[in-house]
Design a protein around this motif. Structure first.
Motif, PDB file in Angstrom:
ATOM      1  N   ARG A 197      38.598 -67.092  71.343  1.00  0.00           N
ATOM      2  CA  ARG A 197      37.831 -68.324  71.573  1.00  0.00           C
ATOM      3  C   ARG A 197      38.797 -69.486  71.455  1.00  0.00           C
ATOM      4  NH1 ARG A 197      38.602 -70.194  66.675  1.00  0.00           N
ATOM      5  NH2 ARG A 197      38.883 -68.676  65.019  1.00  0.00           N
ATOM      6  N   MET A 198      38.320 -70.687  71.719  1.00  0.00           N
ATOM      7  CA  MET A 198      39.132 -71.873  71.478  1.00  0.00           C
ATOM      8  C   MET A 198      39.281 -72.088  69.980  1.00  0.00           C
ATOM      9  SD  MET A 198      40.338 -73.498  74.081  1.00  0.00           S
ATOM     10  CE  MET A 198      40.639 -75.183  73.598  1.00  0.00           C
ATOM     11  N   GLY A 199      40.313 -72.804  69.593  1.00  0.00           N
ATOM     12  CA  GLY A 199      40.500 -73.143  68.188  1.00  0.00           C
ATOM     13  C   GLY A 199      39.699 -74.383  67.831  1.00  0.00           C
ATOM     14  N   ASP A 200      39.355 -74.475  66.577  1.00  0.00           N
ATOM     15  CA  ASP A 200      38.723 -75.683  66.050  1.00  0.00           C
ATOM     16  C   ASP A 200      39.534 -76.055  64.820  1.00  0.00           C
ATOM     17  OD1 ASP A 200      37.107 -77.660  65.059  1.00  0.00           O
ATOM     18  OD2 ASP A 200      35.239 -76.590  65.414  1.00  0.00           O
ATOM     19  N   PRO A 201      40.220 -77.167  64.774  1.00  0.00           N
ATOM     20  CA  PRO A 201      40.092 -78.367  65.598  1.00  0.00           C
ATOM     21  C   PRO A 201      41.034 -78.501  66.798  1.00  0.00           C
ATOM     22  CG  PRO A 201      41.474 -78.883  63.717  1.00  0.00           C
ATOM     23  CD  PRO A 201      41.107 -77.420  63.603  1.00  0.00           C
ATOM     24  N   GLU A 202      41.776 -77.472  67.206  1.00  0.00           N
ATOM     25  CA  GLU A 202      42.713 -77.652  68.324  1.00  0.00           C
ATOM     26  C   GLU A 202      42.028 -78.143  69.603  1.00  0.00           C
ATOM     27  OE1 GLU A 202      42.555 -75.064  66.265  1.00  0.00           O
ATOM     28  OE2 GLU A 202      44.470 -74.031  66.065  1.00  0.00           O
TER      29      GLU A 202
ATOM     30  N   LYS B 142      46.235 -75.703  58.380  1.00  0.00           N
ATOM     31  CA  LYS B 142      45.207 -74.831  57.797  1.00  0.00           C
ATOM     32  C   LYS B 142      44.890 -75.146  56.338  1.00  0.00           C
ATOM     33  CE  LYS B 142      44.621 -71.283  61.014  1.00  0.00           C
ATOM     34  NZ  LYS B 142      45.697 -70.553  61.665  1.00  0.00           N
TER      35      LYS B 142
ATOM     36  N   ASP C 285      47.809 -76.571  64.283  1.00  0.00           N
ATOM     37  CA  ASP C 285      46.717 -76.807  63.342  1.00  0.00           C
ATOM     38  C   ASP C 285      47.319 -77.031  61.950  1.00  0.00           C
ATOM     39  OD1 ASP C 285      44.234 -76.756  62.098  1.00  0.00           O
ATOM     40  OD2 ASP C 285      44.004 -74.582  62.232  1.00  0.00           O
TER      41      ASP C 285
ATOM     42  N   ASN D  30      42.597 -64.957  68.230  1.00  0.00           N
ATOM     43  CA  ASN D  30      41.213 -65.408  68.254  1.00  0.00           C
ATOM     44  C   ASN D  30      40.769 -65.283  69.694  1.00  0.00           C
ATOM     45  OD1 ASN D  30      41.041 -66.201  65.480  1.00  0.00           O
ATOM     46  ND2 ASN D  30      42.279 -67.975  66.007  1.00  0.00           N
TER      47      ASN D  30
ATOM     48  N   GLY E 237      39.311 -73.846  57.627  1.00  0.00           N
ATOM     49  CA  GLY E 237      39.200 -73.600  59.070  1.00  0.00           C
ATOM     50  C   GLY E 237      40.190 -74.430  59.855  1.00  0.00           C
TER      51      GLY E 237
ATOM     52  N   TYR F 139      43.459 -66.918  72.121  1.00  0.00           N
ATOM     53  CA  TYR F 139      44.221 -67.804  71.237  1.00  0.00           C
ATOM     54  C   TYR F 139      45.135 -66.915  70.407  1.00  0.00           C
ATOM     55  CZ  TYR F 139      44.363 -70.722  66.851  1.00  0.00           C
ATOM     56  OH  TYR F 139      44.696 -71.405  65.715  1.00  0.00           O
TER      57      TYR F 139
END
Ligand code: AMP
Ligand code: GLY
Length: 426
Positions: free
Chosen positions: A292-297, A218, A216, A290, A230, A273
């Motif tokens: 959850r999934m990453g955003d924007p990954e 950041k 990512d 994390n 984000g 994550y």
């Protein structure tokens, strides 16, 4: 089968887009979704955000599987609610989601289970926190304990910045943190040097399958300058995660975490994550978890995933991930985030968006902060779009992503010109 994706960002657009390609998928609902999911004829937005109402909807519509995007729903117990009502959902319980929702929980967990991470102390007393910073010196990292939408971390290069961050978190709550148990707490940790990567896996409580690696960006500005955001862009795979680093991350971080959670009586199910900091010797340290999934990954990762995501997630919710081997496109995927004017502090909303390219096999525009108002696409949040492309090399994926966004217009748009630069240099 009907599937429900909870959330409204670029991550959820990409998950829904990928799920819709599943052979057995008849319908994909996105709650509440965005302008991009509204425009895709295979997706249906539903205007529900309340956890109980979402479970009612899943029962009424006979939804076979629900996937949760954002951490806030997990921390609110959406998985516990769905499971209590006999619904199949992929994500961690509220207790397991503490790996993300409480930095103090995550740090104590890592210490207890010998998982490599930065040395730290937790404070709720302001004077003690200030004294600790004075004793440690800079650079030093100040983190709010609760969820803060990616804004709860200050990497302080000067003592003044460090002291200011402590006051922001413990006194004024200027970062808008959701404090755990109503108590403001700050984690103060050692500054880690190295290169970051996103290491994301699927867990069924016991078995683990790793997703393609990614990185990512950041910071808001080119060359990793400016405020933390984000995420301004991502690509996959991340060459910094060599096979050796991958093996270390699995053996020293991921597996001890999954086993440790199971032993502690809070088995972890969902996307896990690990934000890695990889030092010059190739040793990964855990910067954060994390749940959850990453955003924007997610956007580049989903473009590379060849396996049927529904089938994978059915295994993940059945506890049979040991039967899954994921298939990946060997091309590189790279996504450039286009953000609204004023992002990250005060993004402007309501600007008309034009010039979107037609989606194709090798490039996709995933929407995040967009809304359809009277048939017109408008900005409605900080990160607006993620223009994602596939290419035979990082350079080629990068060139196609930037070519795809040249005609996209909205007032005050901001994006980085250098997404993928660390991989291009290698
Ligand atoms: P986090 O929300 O914990 O991921 O932190 C946000 C960003 O701050 C990370 O992606 C890193 O770039 C940076 N960061 C967090 N912790 C550290 C640390 N201990 N050392 C250096 N940088 C850090
Ligand atoms: N891209 C960083 C995150 O999703 O937390």
């Amino acid at each position: 089968m009907k599937v429900l994706v909870i959330g409204n960002g670029g991550r959820e657009h990409a998950l829904a887009w990928k799920l819709a390609q599943g052979e057995r998928v008849s319908q994909v609902y996105v709650a509440p979704g965005n302008g991009g999911t509204a425009r895709d004829s295979r997706l249906t937005n539903i205007a529900i955000t309340d956890v109980k109402a979402l479970a009612d909807f899943a029962i009424e519509q006979k939804v076979s599987l629900t996937v949760v995007g954002p951490e806030a729903y997990l921390a609110a117990g959406v998985v516990d609610e769905f499971r209590a009502r006999g619904l199949r959902i992929f994500g961690p319980t509220k207790a397991a989601a503490q790996l993300e929702s409480s930095k103090a929980f995550a740090k104590d967990f890592m210490k207890r289970h010998n998982i490599p991470t930065a040395a730290y102390e937790v404070f709720s007393d302001v004077a003690a926190a200030h004294a600790y910073v004075d004793a440690q010196g800079v650079p030093i990292v100040i983190k709010a304990d609760g969820l803060a939408a990616g804004k709860g971390v200050v990497v302080a290069m000067t003592l003044a910045e460090a002291h200011e961050a402590i006051d922001w978190i413990l006194e004024d709550n200027k970062l808008g943190v959701v404090h755990n148990e109503g108590v403001a707490r700050v984690v103060i940790e050692q500054f880690l040097q190295g290169e970051e990567a996103s290491f994301i896996v699927l867990c069924d409580g016991k078995n683990v399958v790793s997703l393609a690696t990614s990185q990512d960006h950041k910071r808001l500005k080119d060359g990793d300058e400016g405020p933390n955001t984000g995420g301004m862009g991502a690509y996959s795979p991340a060459p910094v995660v060599t096979p050796n680093v991958h093996a270390k991350a699995m053996h020293e971080i991921i597996m001890p975490t999954i086993q440790g959670m199971a032993r502690d009586g809070i088995p972890f199910t969902g996307f896990l994550y690990a934000g890695l900091m990889i030092d010059a010797q190739g040793q990964p340290h855990t910067v954060e978890f994390n749940t959850r999934m990453g955003d924007p990954e997610t956007q580049p990762i989903m473009m590379r995933l060849k396996s049927d995501l529904l089938e994978v997630l059915l295994h993940a919710t059945d506890g049979t991930l040991d039967q899954v081997e994921l298939q990946w496109d060997r091309r590189v995927a790279l996504g450039v985030v286009m953000a609204a004017s004023g992002y990250p502090l005060s993004p402007r909303k309501g600007d008309a968006i034009s010039g979107l390219p037609a989606d194709a096999e090798d490039h996709m525009v995933f929407h995040a902060g967009t809304a359809e108002v009277d048939g017109q696409l408008q900005t409605s949040g900080g990160r607006v779009l993620c223009v994602t492309a596939l290419g035979e090399s990082v350079r080629k994926a990068q060139a196609l992503a930037y070519e795809s966004l040249v005609n996209i217009q909205f007032e005050g748009k901001q994006y980085r010109q250098d997404i993928g630069y660390r991989a291009v240099k290698r």
